[in-house]
Scaffold this motif. Structure first.
Motif, PDB file in Angstrom:
ATOM      1  N   MET A 304       0.777  -1.190  -0.056  1.00  0.00           N
ATOM      2  CA  MET A 304      -0.003   0.171  -0.130  1.00  0.00           C
ATOM      3  C   MET A 304       0.964   1.112   0.043  1.00  0.00           C
ATOM      4  N   LYS A 305       1.898   1.160   0.620  1.00  0.00           N
ATOM      5  CA  LYS A 305       2.842   2.387   0.551  1.00  0.00           C
ATOM      6  C   LYS A 305       3.686   2.482  -0.842  1.00  0.00           C
ATOM      7  N   CYS A 306       3.767   1.533  -1.343  1.00  0.00           N
ATOM      8  CA  CYS A 306       4.343   1.450  -2.525  1.00  0.00           C
ATOM      9  C   CYS A 306       3.355   2.005  -3.510  1.00  0.00           C
ATOM     10  N   PHE A 307       2.247   1.711  -3.612  1.00  0.00           N
ATOM     11  CA  PHE A 307       1.040   2.173  -4.548  1.00  0.00           C
ATOM     12  C   PHE A 307       0.803   3.828  -4.216  1.00  0.00           C
ATOM     13  N   LYS A 308       0.672   4.161  -2.993  1.00  0.00           N
ATOM     14  CA  LYS A 308       0.453   5.415  -2.569  1.00  0.00           C
ATOM     15  C   LYS A 308       1.910   6.397  -3.180  1.00  0.00           C
ATOM     16  N   GLN A 309       3.029   5.693  -3.270  1.00  0.00           N
ATOM     17  CA  GLN A 309       4.174   6.739  -3.568  1.00  0.00           C
ATOM     18  C   GLN A 309       3.884   6.798  -5.324  1.00  0.00           C
ATOM     19  N   ASN A 310       3.320   5.792  -5.926  1.00  0.00           N
ATOM     20  CA  ASN A 310       3.075   5.763  -7.350  1.00  0.00           C
ATOM     21  C   ASN A 310       1.824   6.318  -7.913  1.00  0.00           C
ATOM     22  N   GLY A 311       1.106   6.821  -6.970  1.00  0.00           N
ATOM     23  CA  GLY A 311      -0.149   7.557  -7.368  1.00  0.00           C
ATOM     24  C   GLY A 311      -1.252   6.263  -7.783  1.00  0.00           C
ATOM     25  N   ILE A 312      -1.221   5.234  -7.184  1.00  0.00           N
ATOM     26  CA  ILE A 312      -2.292   3.875  -7.543  1.00  0.00           C
ATOM     27  C   ILE A 312      -3.123   3.906  -6.427  1.00  0.00           C
ATOM     28  N   PRO A 313      -4.460   4.223  -6.581  1.00  0.00           N
ATOM     29  CA  PRO A 313      -5.383   4.169  -5.702  1.00  0.00           C
ATOM     30  C   PRO A 313      -5.869   2.454  -5.280  1.00  0.00           C
ATOM     31  N   THR A 314      -5.804   2.268  -4.005  1.00  0.00           N
ATOM     32  CA  THR A 314      -6.196   0.825  -3.649  1.00  0.00           C
ATOM     33  C   THR A 314      -7.351   0.891  -2.440  1.00  0.00           C
ATOM     34  N   ALA A 315      -7.861  -0.023  -2.127  1.00  0.00           N
ATOM     35  CA  ALA A 315      -8.812  -0.282  -0.784  1.00  0.00           C
ATOM     36  C   ALA A 315      -8.655  -1.424  -0.234  1.00  0.00           C
ATOM     37  N   VAL A 316      -9.087  -1.415   1.082  1.00  0.00           N
ATOM     38  CA  VAL A 316      -9.235  -2.853   1.740  1.00  0.00           C
ATOM     39  C   VAL A 316     -10.672  -2.942   2.054  1.00  0.00           C
ATOM     40  N   TYR A 317     -11.275  -3.995   1.402  1.00  0.00           N
ATOM     41  CA  TYR A 317     -12.355  -4.470   1.713  1.00  0.00           C
ATOM     42  C   TYR A 317     -12.386  -5.795   2.334  1.00  0.00           C
ATOM     43  N   TYR A 318     -12.468  -6.166   3.733  1.00  0.00           N
ATOM     44  CA  TYR A 318     -12.707  -5.175   4.715  1.00  0.00           C
ATOM     45  C   TYR A 318     -11.810  -5.349   5.834  1.00  0.00           C
ATOM     46  N   ARG A 319     -11.559  -4.282   6.527  1.00  0.00           N
ATOM     47  CA  ARG A 319     -10.453  -4.412   7.652  1.00  0.00           C
ATOM     48  C   ARG A 319     -11.135  -5.389   8.743  1.00  0.00           C
ATOM     49  N   LYS A 320     -12.240  -5.149   9.105  1.00  0.00           N
ATOM     50  CA  LYS A 320     -12.954  -5.639  10.292  1.00  0.00           C
ATOM     51  C   LYS A 320     -13.972  -6.755  10.051  1.00  0.00           C
ATOM     52  N   PRO A 321     -13.954  -7.860  10.474  1.00  0.00           N
ATOM     53  CA  PRO A 321     -15.052  -8.730  10.236  1.00  0.00           C
ATOM     54  C   PRO A 321     -16.370  -8.336  10.968  1.00  0.00           C
ATOM     55  N   MET A 322     -17.412  -8.767  10.407  1.00  0.00           N
ATOM     56  CA  MET A 322     -18.854  -8.328  10.969  1.00  0.00           C
ATOM     57  C   MET A 322     -18.817  -8.491  12.426  1.00  0.00           C
ATOM     58  N   HIS A 323     -18.362  -9.889  12.814  1.00  0.00           N
ATOM     59  CA  HIS A 323     -18.492 -10.105  14.398  1.00  0.00           C
ATOM     60  C   HIS A 323     -17.565  -9.379  15.277  1.00  0.00           C
ATOM     61  N   MET A 324     -17.038  -8.591  14.756  1.00  0.00           N
ATOM     62  CA  MET A 324     -15.991  -7.744  15.615  1.00  0.00           C
ATOM     63  C   MET A 324     -16.502  -6.242  15.561  1.00  0.00           C
ATOM     64  N   GLN A 325     -17.531  -6.089  14.797  1.00  0.00           N
ATOM     65  CA  GLN A 325     -18.091  -4.535  14.518  1.00  0.00           C
ATOM     66  C   GLN A 325     -18.708  -4.223  15.990  1.00  0.00           C
ATOM     67  N   LYS A 326     -18.477  -3.056  16.695  1.00  0.00           N
ATOM     68  CA  LYS A 326     -18.920  -2.615  17.993  1.00  0.00           C
ATOM     69  C   LYS A 326     -20.424  -2.689  17.745  1.00  0.00           C
ATOM     70  N   ALA A 327     -21.107  -2.365  16.634  1.00  0.00           N
ATOM     71  CA  ALA A 327     -22.481  -2.229  16.481  1.00  0.00           C
ATOM     72  C   ALA A 327     -23.176  -3.644  16.943  1.00  0.00           C
ATOM     73  N   PHE A 328     -22.407  -4.848  16.588  1.00  0.00           N
ATOM     74  CA  PHE A 328     -22.930  -5.899  16.788  1.00  0.00           C
ATOM     75  C   PHE A 328     -22.321  -6.783  18.054  1.00  0.00           C
ATOM     76  N   LYS A 329     -21.948  -5.920  18.915  1.00  0.00           N
ATOM     77  CA  LYS A 329     -21.281  -6.482  20.273  1.00  0.00           C
ATOM     78  C   LYS A 329     -22.228  -7.350  20.988  1.00  0.00           C
ATOM     79  N   GLU A 330     -23.627  -7.064  21.017  1.00  0.00           N
ATOM     80  CA  GLU A 330     -24.450  -8.056  21.523  1.00  0.00           C
ATOM     81  C   GLU A 330     -24.947  -9.215  20.935  1.00  0.00           C
TER      82      GLU A 330
END
Length: 372
Positions: A304-330
């Motif tokens: 990701m650092k290399c991509f940013k330096q070269n002007g290449i856009p990337t994305a992370v789908y997804y950084r956090k699993p659903m079961h770890m989302q605060k909204a679903f803690k219950e």
């Protein structure tokens, strides 16, 4: 370089899109204009189902399906742990319990084996009633519906296909959004078939459900919008968005072909270097995303650092699993494991993917990965 090049798409089709919008502006029929019903006919024919009901967005589409089935308190709805938040958000919105399920390591779609384990857990260890499987067609590839349907029949469950990313994909000749008892999609701009704002749709063969969906999306209307026979929501597709989609569906299949050619070039450069996307035999992806996996999170951060330096856009789908989302803690079920999901969240990275990605751009992207 664009991650999803909507600018070039618009420039290539500017006249027909501008003309379509201008017609709506001249007619001033901005809500439920004739373009909306025409689009529903076109989409139903494209998918190969009897009914298409448009709505305001893909999240509403999921909620409308659950409302139509009267899903609520005491019901369990099974959802892949690796997906966008809205796939699970709609479940507590109707009062039901989301049960998250681990994913397949190759396709990133819901794992049929983990799904059956989760169903058995709910039956044996809770007071919940299993009702619905939300199968997400992640990154453009349909889920494994042959196996999912067998499980659904075994436990008498309904299948809700979330085809927000999968529209245009298929299994054999059968297209995405035709696999669920009710199927949904999103027309968010970056989706395979995107409008210029929010939009969504539902698909079904069931006449009764189709009528309920049409009622629920307009305040629970009966004979007309002032005859309200049930509690609904306000979820209509704007006429301008329908007009845009009617133009874009005309070149949609060609764009999918181009995306598959981009994929072939990516695969040539990345095979054996990183874990590349796996499309199962007989399946066709519409390539909402081209997602790779590194050996560990450190490699991903370096890339990701290399991509940013070269002007290449990337994305992370997804950084956090659903079961770890605060909204679903219950809603977390500690007895169920999410080993694959947690590993993929740490290592995955989505690269630029669109029909207009040229060979030099692809080579530049591949070179960044080879460097690390």
């Amino acid at each position: 370089m664009e991650f999803r090049d909507l600018k070039q798409q618009y420039q290539l089709h500017k006249k027909q899109i501008d003309d379509a919008v201008q017609r709506v502006l001249i007619n001033t029929n901005f809500i439920q204009g004739s373009e909306v019903s025409h689009l529903e006919e076109v989409l139903a024919e494209y998918v190969g189902v009897k009914h298409c009901i448009t709505c305001a967005n893909g999240t509403d589409a999921l909620q409308l399906a659950l409302m139509t089935w009267d899903i609520g308190a005491g019901d369990a709805v099974f959802i892949p742990d690796f997906t966008f938040f809205s796939s699970g958000e709609v479940v507590p919105l109707v009062g039901a319990a989301p049960i998250f399920v681990d994913i397949d390591e190759d396709t990133y779609n819901i794992s049929p084996q983990s799904l059956e384990q989760a169903i058995q857990y709910v039956l044996e260890q809770t007071n919940l009633k299993p009702r619905v499987i939300i199968a997400v067609d992640l990154f453009g590839q349909p889920a494994e519906y042959e196996q999912i349907k067998k499980i659904a029949e075994k436990y008498h469950l309904l299948i809700l296909e979330d085809g927000a990313q999968g529209f245009g994909g298929r299994i054999g000749t059968k297209k995405a959004c035709s696999f669920g008892d009710i199927s949904t999609t999103s027309f968010f701009p970056a989706k395979p078939l995107g409008c210029y704002g929010d939009g969504g749709a539902l698909f079904t063969e069931n006449d009764e459900w189709a009528e309920l969906l049409r009622s629920y999306r307009i305040h629970g209307k009966g004979k007309d919008k002032y005859d309200n026979v049930r509690i609904g929501i306000n979820s209509r597709l704007d006429t301008i968005q329908a007009a845009i989609l009617l133009e874009k569906i005309q070149f949609f299949d060609e764009e999918i072909k181009e995306c598959n050619q981009v994929t072939e070039e990516y695969n040539k450069g990345l095979q054996g270097v990183v874990k590349i996307p796996v499309v199962k035999e007989g399946f066709v992806s519409s390539w909402a995303q081209y997602t790779i996996c590194f050996r560990n999170g450190k490699e991903r951060e370096q890339a990701m650092k290399c991509f940013k330096q070269n002007g290449i856009p990337t994305a992370v789908y997804y950084r956090k699993p659903m079961h770890m989302q605060k909204a679903f803690k219950e809603n977390k079920v500690v007895e169920l494991k999410y080993i694959v999901t947690e590993k993929v969240c740490e290592r995955c990275l989505s690269l630029p993917m669109h029909p207009y990605l040229d060979i030099n751009s692809i080579r530049k992207i591949v070179e960044c990965i080879l460097k690390i």
